[in-house]
Scaffold this motif. Structure first.
Motif, PDB file in Angstrom:
ATOM      1  N   MET A 200       0.864  -1.191   0.000  1.00 18.00           N
ATOM      2  CA  MET A 200       0.000   0.000   0.000  1.00 18.00           C
ATOM      3  C   MET A 200       0.898   1.237   0.000  1.00 18.00           C
ATOM      4  SD  MET A 200      -2.907   1.208   2.794  1.00 18.00           S
ATOM      5  CE  MET A 200      -1.904   1.093   4.275  1.00 18.00           C
ATOM      6  N   SER A 201       0.654   2.120  -0.949  1.00 16.17           N
ATOM      7  CA  SER A 201       1.445   3.354  -1.000  1.00 16.17           C
ATOM      8  C   SER A 201       0.699   4.462  -0.266  1.00 16.17           C
ATOM      9  CB  SER A 201       1.681   3.778  -2.446  1.00 16.17           C
ATOM     10  OG  SER A 201       0.443   4.161  -3.023  1.00 16.17           O
ATOM     11  N   GLY A 202       1.446   5.527   0.057  1.00 18.49           N
ATOM     12  CA  GLY A 202       0.828   6.700   0.671  1.00 18.49           C
ATOM     13  C   GLY A 202      -0.225   7.298  -0.262  1.00 18.49           C
ATOM     14  N   GLU A 203       0.104   7.323  -1.549  1.00 20.17           N
ATOM     15  CA  GLU A 203      -0.821   7.898  -2.545  1.00 20.17           C
ATOM     16  C   GLU A 203      -2.139   7.128  -2.581  1.00 20.17           C
ATOM     17  OE1 GLU A 203      -0.866  10.559  -4.790  1.00 20.17           O
ATOM     18  OE2 GLU A 203       0.585  11.133  -3.247  1.00 20.17           O
ATOM     19  N   ALA A 204      -2.019   5.782  -2.608  1.00 23.59           N
ATOM     20  CA  ALA A 204      -3.232   4.958  -2.665  1.00 23.59           C
ATOM     21  C   ALA A 204      -4.055   5.162  -1.393  1.00 23.59           C
ATOM     22  CB  ALA A 204      -2.855   3.491  -2.839  1.00 23.59           C
ATOM     23  N   ALA A 205      -3.364   5.245  -0.268  1.00 23.34           N
ATOM     24  CA  ALA A 205      -4.078   5.430   1.001  1.00 23.34           C
ATOM     25  C   ALA A 205      -4.816   6.766   1.008  1.00 23.34           C
ATOM     26  CB  ALA A 205      -3.087   5.340   2.165  1.00 23.34           C
ATOM     27  N   LYS A 206      -4.134   7.795   0.470  1.00 16.00           N
ATOM     28  CA  LYS A 206      -4.731   9.141   0.449  1.00 16.00           C
ATOM     29  C   LYS A 206      -6.056   9.141  -0.320  1.00 16.00           C
ATOM     30  CE  LYS A 206      -3.385  13.822  -0.743  1.00 16.00           C
ATOM     31  NZ  LYS A 206      -2.380  14.601  -1.459  1.00 16.00           N
ATOM     32  N   ALA A 207      -6.076   8.377  -1.388  1.00 19.32           N
ATOM     33  CA  ALA A 207      -7.275   8.344  -2.219  1.00 19.32           C
ATOM     34  C   ALA A 207      -8.469   7.718  -1.478  1.00 19.32           C
ATOM     35  CB  ALA A 207      -6.988   7.569  -3.501  1.00 19.32           C
ATOM     36  N   HIS A 208      -8.188   6.951  -0.451  1.00 17.33           N
ATOM     37  CA  HIS A 208      -9.279   6.282   0.276  1.00 17.33           C
ATOM     38  C   HIS A 208      -9.570   6.906   1.649  1.00 17.33           C
ATOM     39  CE1 HIS A 208      -8.524   3.306  -2.805  1.00 17.33           C
ATOM     40  NE2 HIS A 208      -9.698   2.798  -2.515  1.00 17.33           N
ATOM     41  N   LEU A 209      -8.792   7.906   1.993  1.00 18.41           N
ATOM     42  CA  LEU A 209      -8.942   8.513   3.324  1.00 18.41           C
ATOM     43  C   LEU A 209     -10.262   9.284   3.404  1.00 18.41           C
ATOM     44  CD1 LEU A 209      -7.119   8.727   5.795  1.00 18.41           C
ATOM     45  CD2 LEU A 209      -6.286  10.907   4.913  1.00 18.41           C
ATOM     46  N   ASP A 210     -10.972   9.109   4.485  1.00 19.03           N
ATOM     47  CA  ASP A 210     -12.120   9.993   4.675  1.00 19.03           C
ATOM     48  C   ASP A 210     -12.108  10.543   6.087  1.00 19.03           C
ATOM     49  OD1 ASP A 210     -13.400   8.343   6.478  1.00 19.03           O
ATOM     50  OD2 ASP A 210     -14.725   7.423   4.999  1.00 19.03           O
ATOM     51  N   ASP A 211     -13.112  11.301   6.388  1.00 14.46           N
ATOM     52  CA  ASP A 211     -13.123  12.092   7.614  1.00 14.46           C
ATOM     53  C   ASP A 211     -13.378  11.264   8.867  1.00 14.46           C
ATOM     54  OD1 ASP A 211     -12.936  14.562   8.839  1.00 14.46           O
ATOM     55  OD2 ASP A 211     -15.128  14.727   8.964  1.00 14.46           O
TER      56      ASP A 211
END
Ligand SMILES: Cc1ncc(COP(=O)(O)O)c(C=O)c1O
Length: 444
Positions: A200-211
């Motif tokens: 899992m990359s930081g970029e991929a994680a960012k795309a799935h992050l929510d509040d």
């Protein structure tokens, strides 16, 4: 009253002799689970009003109980994440049992706790964490993950004053314990699809992050494929959003000690918590998980029990019960401490590097065998491969045959939906040539 449990020195001698022999010889690779129907006639009814006597009970242990268990400590056990306890650690564990130390708090176990903390310090140093780091040895990675993620949520509530954060973000390759922990905590898991290598990359994680997220869990060695996530990218993401970063290194965290692999963990210095199971790849016996917080105060703020009968506990010292979900505990980190103190940290670095080299040799050998497809690895020490043109039933039958013969414990798993074989090596004594000879029997 006369001693209700009379001491039988001969029985003790018998147990200690067996223990010494077992430590010297190791487990029998042919041993394995037996059916209930086989065990019940022998073990059923072994608890009686008058007792069956030490000889008979110990006989059940040596002749029935032990042979009906899987020999995970044997160098041919390459499934799940096995274990490879050193003889020093095993011997010491027997002494630790006899010492009967209560290590829940400093009052009960000061010396043991101080020594355990030396071993935790070694791991914290490997993660490049400062003086504020600390934690406790818990029973296993599952409890370590739960305790860390509970601390994460409490921290998040304190820092942000919000109680509506109800999600953990992790890779689709995260260990099953993360989902189990989330069920207990009544929070959701946001799964980020891992890349082709299971990372899992930081970029991929960012795309799935929510509040709703309060913590990110990074794999420090995914169980099924050995992947180490992009910890540096995840640490930046966590920092940017005020989230806790937990690294699940239950299996792979040991590789922090191998200078060749250490760069894969870059960014761990910014993580908030880490677990490493010494009973996996740190050559210690069951059961232990090193749970470490980069700032131990966050662990203490979340855990610990209060009661009038605990008021006399000296709170000025290190009380392990303050750092995880438990109170009474054995000093389960001491076998690691003893073996580290005995052999030195360099021996660990060498043993972990040697294990990696065994995995590399096996992977190269698999790649060279016509008819086998090396699909992945080694990542850390996990290898995924598949025989061309072999049915799933045939793969299962092959694995069962070699398990029974004691030649190799190599069970199938699934990778991208397809049944594959998985090897996970945690034992530097695993013989690559012997493994490859066995794998050649996959060829018609
Ligand atoms: C990456 C990872 N995390 C957590 C666990 C759970 O650890 P335990 O079995 O000690 O509870 C495992 C077990 O294999 C693991 O591989």
């Amino acid at each position: 009253m006369k001693d209700p449990f009379p001491f039988d020195p001969a029985a003790t001698d018998q147990i200690l002799e067996w223990t010494a022999r077992r430590i010297a010889d190791g487990p029998d690779p042919k041993h394995g689970a037996q059916a209930f129907a086989a065990l019940e006639p022998i073990l059923g009814g072994s608890i009686t009003a008058d007792g069956i006597g030490g000889d008979a009970a110990f006989d059940l242990f040596t002749n029935t109980i032990v042979p009906s268990t899987r020999p995970f400590g044997h160098p041919t056990s390459l499934s799940f994440v096995a274990s490879a306890p050193s003889r020093a650690a095993l011997s010491f564990d027997a002494a630790l049992g006899a010492a009967g130390i209560f290590a829940g708090n400093w009052d009960g176990g000061a010396g043991a706790i101080h020594a355990e903390n030396q071993a935790l310090r070694w791991i914290a140093d490997l993660a490049s964490w400062g003086d504020s780091a600390g934690g406790v040895f818990v029973a296993g990675g599952t409890l370590g993950n739960l305790s860390a993620l509970h601390a994460a949520r409490e921290w998040h509530r304190r820092i942000h004053g919000r109680r509506d954060r109800r999600a953990i973000l992790c890779s689709s390759e995260a260990h099953s314990s993360i989902a189990a922990v989330a069920r207990i905590m009544d929070v959701e898991v946001i799964l980020v699809p891992a890349d082709a290598l299971g990372r899992m990359s930081g970029e991929a994680a960012k795309a799935h992050l929510d509040d709703h997220v309060f913590a990110i869990v990074a794999n420090g060695g995914a169980t099924n494929c050995g992947a180490v996530d992009d910890i540096a990218g995840l640490a930046d993401l966590a920092a940017a959003h005020g989230l806790w970063l937990h690294v699940d290194g239950a299996y792979g965290g040991a590789a922090l000690a191998d200078p060749v692999i250490r760069p894969a963990f870059e960014g761990i210095e910014k993580a908030d918590s880490l677990i490493v199971d010494p009973h996996k790849w740190l050559f210690a016996p069951y059961d232990s998980c090193a749970l470490i917080y980069r700032d131990a105060g966050h662990g203490a703020a979340a855990h610990g029990q209060q009661a009038v009968y605990l008021d006399t506990v000296d709170k000025t010292h290190w009380n392990p019960s303050d750092y995880a979900l438990h109170l009474t505990r054995r000093a389960r980190g001491l076998p690691l401490w003893y073996a580290l103190a005995t052999h030195g940290t360099r021996a660990y670095t060498q043993a972990i590097a040697a294990t990696r080299e065994v995995a590399e040799e096996i992977a190269q050998g698999i790649a060279a065998i016509e008819g086998l497809d090396l699909l992945l690895g080694p990542q850390l020490t996990v290898i995924l491969f598949r025989p061309k043109d072999m049915s799933e039933d045939a793969m299962i039958a092959w694995a069962e045959g070699h398990r029974r013969s004691g030649a190799l414990l190599c069970l199938p798993t699934r990778w991208r939906g397809e049944m594959v074989f998985r090897l996970c090596i945690v034992n530097p004594q695993t013989d690559p040539d012997a493994v490859l000879e066995t794998l050649k029997t996959l060829m018609p």
